[in-house]
Design a protein around this motif. Structure first.
Motif, short mmCIF file in Angstrom:
data_model
loop_
_atom_site.label_atom_id
_atom_site.label_comp_id
_atom_site.label_asym_id
_atom_site.label_seq_id
_atom_site.Cartn_x
_atom_site.Cartn_y
_atom_site.Cartn_z
N PHE A 1 18.38 -66.26 7.26
CA PHE A 1 18.09 -67.56 6.34
C PHE A 1 18.22 -68.90 6.93
O PHE A 1 18.78 -69.16 7.89
N ASN A 2 17.29 -69.96 6.56
CA ASN A 2 16.85 -70.91 7.16
C ASN A 2 17.50 -72.36 6.08
O ASN A 2 17.06 -72.21 5.03
N LYS A 3 18.51 -72.81 6.34
CA LYS A 3 19.09 -73.71 5.39
C LYS A 3 18.17 -75.02 5.20
O LYS A 3 18.43 -75.67 4.00
N ASN A 4 17.42 -75.17 5.95
CA ASN A 4 16.42 -76.11 5.74
C ASN A 4 15.28 -75.87 5.00
O ASN A 4 14.25 -76.59 4.56
N SER B 1 25.99 -62.67 4.06
CA SER B 1 25.13 -63.92 4.49
C SER B 1 24.85 -64.61 3.40
O SER B 1 25.20 -64.28 2.05
N GLU B 2 24.34 -65.70 3.50
CA GLU B 2 23.89 -66.95 2.45
C GLU B 2 23.50 -66.66 1.25
O GLU B 2 23.64 -67.38 0.07
N GLU B 3 22.37 -65.82 1.12
CA GLU B 3 21.43 -65.66 0.22
C GLU B 3 21.98 -65.72 -1.31
O GLU B 3 21.35 -66.45 -2.10
N TYR B 4 23.02 -65.02 -1.65
CA TYR B 4 23.39 -64.76 -2.89
C TYR B 4 24.61 -65.77 -3.26
O TYR B 4 25.27 -65.57 -4.25
N ILE C 1 27.13 -69.32 -3.82
CA ILE C 1 27.25 -70.81 -4.25
C ILE C 1 28.42 -71.38 -3.68
O ILE C 1 29.49 -71.03 -4.01
N PRO C 2 28.13 -72.22 -2.78
CA PRO C 2 27.06 -72.75 -2.12
C PRO C 2 26.44 -71.97 -1.27
O PRO C 2 27.02 -70.88 -0.70
N ARG C 3 25.14 -72.06 -0.71
CA ARG C 3 24.54 -70.91 0.17
C ARG C 3 25.10 -71.19 1.55
O ARG C 3 24.80 -71.90 2.23
N ASP C 4 25.89 -70.10 1.78
CA ASP C 4 26.89 -70.19 2.98
C ASP C 4 27.47 -68.65 3.04
O ASP C 4 27.42 -67.84 2.10
N TRP C 5 27.57 -68.17 4.25
CA TRP C 5 28.34 -66.72 4.56
C TRP C 5 29.61 -66.76 3.69
O TRP C 5 30.32 -68.08 3.48
N SER C 6 29.97 -65.71 3.11
CA SER C 6 31.27 -65.50 2.30
C SER C 6 31.85 -64.30 2.62
O SER C 6 31.20 -63.15 2.84
N SER C 7 33.09 -64.16 2.22
CA SER C 7 33.95 -62.98 2.46
C SER C 7 34.95 -62.90 1.61
O SER C 7 35.59 -64.18 1.32
N ASP C 8 35.75 -61.75 1.31
CA ASP C 8 36.99 -61.73 0.56
C ASP C 8 37.51 -60.56 1.25
O ASP C 8 37.07 -59.37 1.60
#
Ligand SMILES: *[C@@H]1O[C@H](CO)[C@@H](O)[C@H](O)[C@H]1NC(C)=O
Ligand SMILES: *[C@@H]1O[C@H](CO)[C@@H](O)[C@H](O)[C@H]1NC(C)=O
Ligand SMILES: *[C@@H]1O[C@H](CO)[C@@H](O)[C@H](O)[C@H]1NC(C)=O
Ligand SMILES: *[C@@H]1O[C@H](CO)[C@@H](O)[C@H](O)[C@H]1NC(C)=O
Ligand SMILES: *[C@@H]1O[C@H](CO)[C@@H](O)[C@H](O)[C@H]1NC(C)=O
Ligand SMILES: *[C@@H]1O[C@H](CO)[C@@H](O)[C@H](O)[C@H]1NC(C)=O
Length: 338
Positions: A123-126, A312-315, A317-324
């Motif tokens: 993923f490229n945030k730009n 990873s970011e794709e799905y 909000i906002p587009r960033d890595w996420s974990s639970d």
């Protein structure tokens, strides 16, 4: 004591002395009926507003959003809330039989465990609308010796709510739209020198339990049969045939985004909708304890276990890595049915 407190007291003692019964009916097949009578734990359901928090009993005044970023590695900075239904665990379970440990994850409705996007590069945030190769990790961390001095703290890997003492993990990586690899981690090192030592030991079928900090570990795929010639060619370091006591066991050292698929002995299945997931880890993948020479994980042991999902970011909000990450559960690998 009046009669009611007495009954409650007896129930309490009973609950604390009975361990988790062995379950001989578990099957990894995407049919979740076999989990129906297994004790269930809940994890709070995260929301878009980010008003749902987790607290670790080890740091009671530190709150972390239920789904959060994956780079806050301390217990003073509040992690950023990152909403992602695919990692938003709402229920989990743990079971075992005489050869393996089983874990179950359910995420919020609409979430799909292991979902990753397909693209030519990360993923490229730009350029967020460009397709990218997503990643998803299904993680189980185990405090094998039930000793908080050995192993790592979860927050060292940016997992919250944190807990101490995790000596090893078993995980599955999905990458670029499909299953990529399944592997074990030996978390018994504080620096590169010690991590190299782990590598020497793992090849000898030994698992090292020592104090450690998160970034230093070995990551290996474990097969109870010879890997395919295709897997053998793609493996960077190995496969190594393990000595005693089995004749046909192999490991290959791996890393994230390795050129998979590498299909070791860990297995998984998903429900049709994708929001339920079951994973089986054979005890033998944890090799033999390098001090005692016994199986590292075996019936009769009491362990602590913590589950996480990370993506990873794709799905998000906002587009960033996420974990639970779930609460840490104490679990006894009982060898009796009750
Ligand atoms: C494990 O249990 C099965 C029955 O569920 C039995 O057939 C098998 O021999 C047992 N294996 C060991 C190693 O105890
Ligand atoms: C992901 O898969 C697609 C389609 O198979 C392929 O074109 C692309 O190069 C892959 N991406 C990576 C990072 O390997
Ligand atoms: C294991 O987990 C339980 C439940 O979270 C906790 O009370 C206990 O302190 C943990 N034990 C160790 C050795 O970390
Ligand atoms: C816990 O591990 C530490 C470090 O290896 C060791 O010194 C200590 O004796 C262990 N505690 C127990 C109760 O075994
Ligand atoms: C690695 O860690 C061990 C144990 O903490 C320590 O004794 C050793 O000096 C360290 N080695 C290096 C190169 O930092
Ligand atoms: C991996 O091997 C298992 C059998 O152990 C098989 O059921 C499964 O389909 C394989 N998965 C992949 C992705 O090849």
């Amino acid at each position: 004591m009046s009669i009611l407190p007495k009954i409650l007291f007896i129930c309490f003692v009973f609950k604390t002395v009975t361990s988790d019964p062995i379950n001989r009916h578990m099957k990894i097949d995407g049919n979740f009926d076999d989990w129906r009578n297994v004790p269930s734990y809940i994890d709070p359901e995260d929301n878009l507003k980010g008003t749902v928090y987790d607290v670790s009993p080890w740091f009671p005044s530190f709150k972390s959003p239920d789904c959060h970023d994956t780079d806050t590695r301390d217990t003073t900075t509040t992690p950023k809330h990152i909403y992602n239904p695919n990692v938003n665990i709402v229920e989990f379970k743990i079971a075992h039989d005489n050869t393996s440990i089983y874990v179950y994850y359910r995420v919020a409705d609409g979430g799909v465990i292991g979902k990753t996007s397909v693209g030519p590069s990360e993923f490229n945030k730009n350029n967020p609308s460009e397709p990218s190769a997503g990643r998803f990790y299904v993680i189980a961390a185990v405090n094998i010796d039930h000793n908080d001095t050995t192993g790592y703290w979860l927050h060292g890997g940016a997992y919250h709510p944190t807990a101490p003492g995790f000596d090893g993990n078993f995980e599955i990586e999905f990458y670029n739209g499909s299953f990529n690899q399944n592997y074990y981690l030996d978390h018994g090192a504080n620096n590169d020198t010690q991590a190299n030592y782990l590598k020497q030991e793992n090849k000898k079928n030994r698992f090292v339990i020592l104090p450690s900090i998160y970034p230093y570990y070995t990551q290996y795929i474990y097969w109870n049969h010879q890997p395919t010639s295709d897997e053998t060619q793609r493996c960077f370091d190995g496969p190594y045939r393990l000595p005693r006591p089995y004749s046909n066991r192999y490991i290959c050292y791996s890393r994230d985004m390795a050129p998979g698929p590498f299909n070791g002995s860990l297995t998984y299945a998903r429900s049709e909708k994708g929001n339920e997931f079951e994973m089986r880890a054979p005890f033998e993948g944890f090799l033999f304890n390098h001090y005692t020479g016994e199986r590292t994980l075996q019936l009769g042991m009491t362990i602590n276990i913590s589950l996480s999902l990370e993506t990873s970011e794709e799905y998000s909000i906002p587009r960033d890595w996420s974990s639970d990450t779930t609460a840490t559960i104490r679990y006894t690998l009982s060898d009796t049915v009750v």
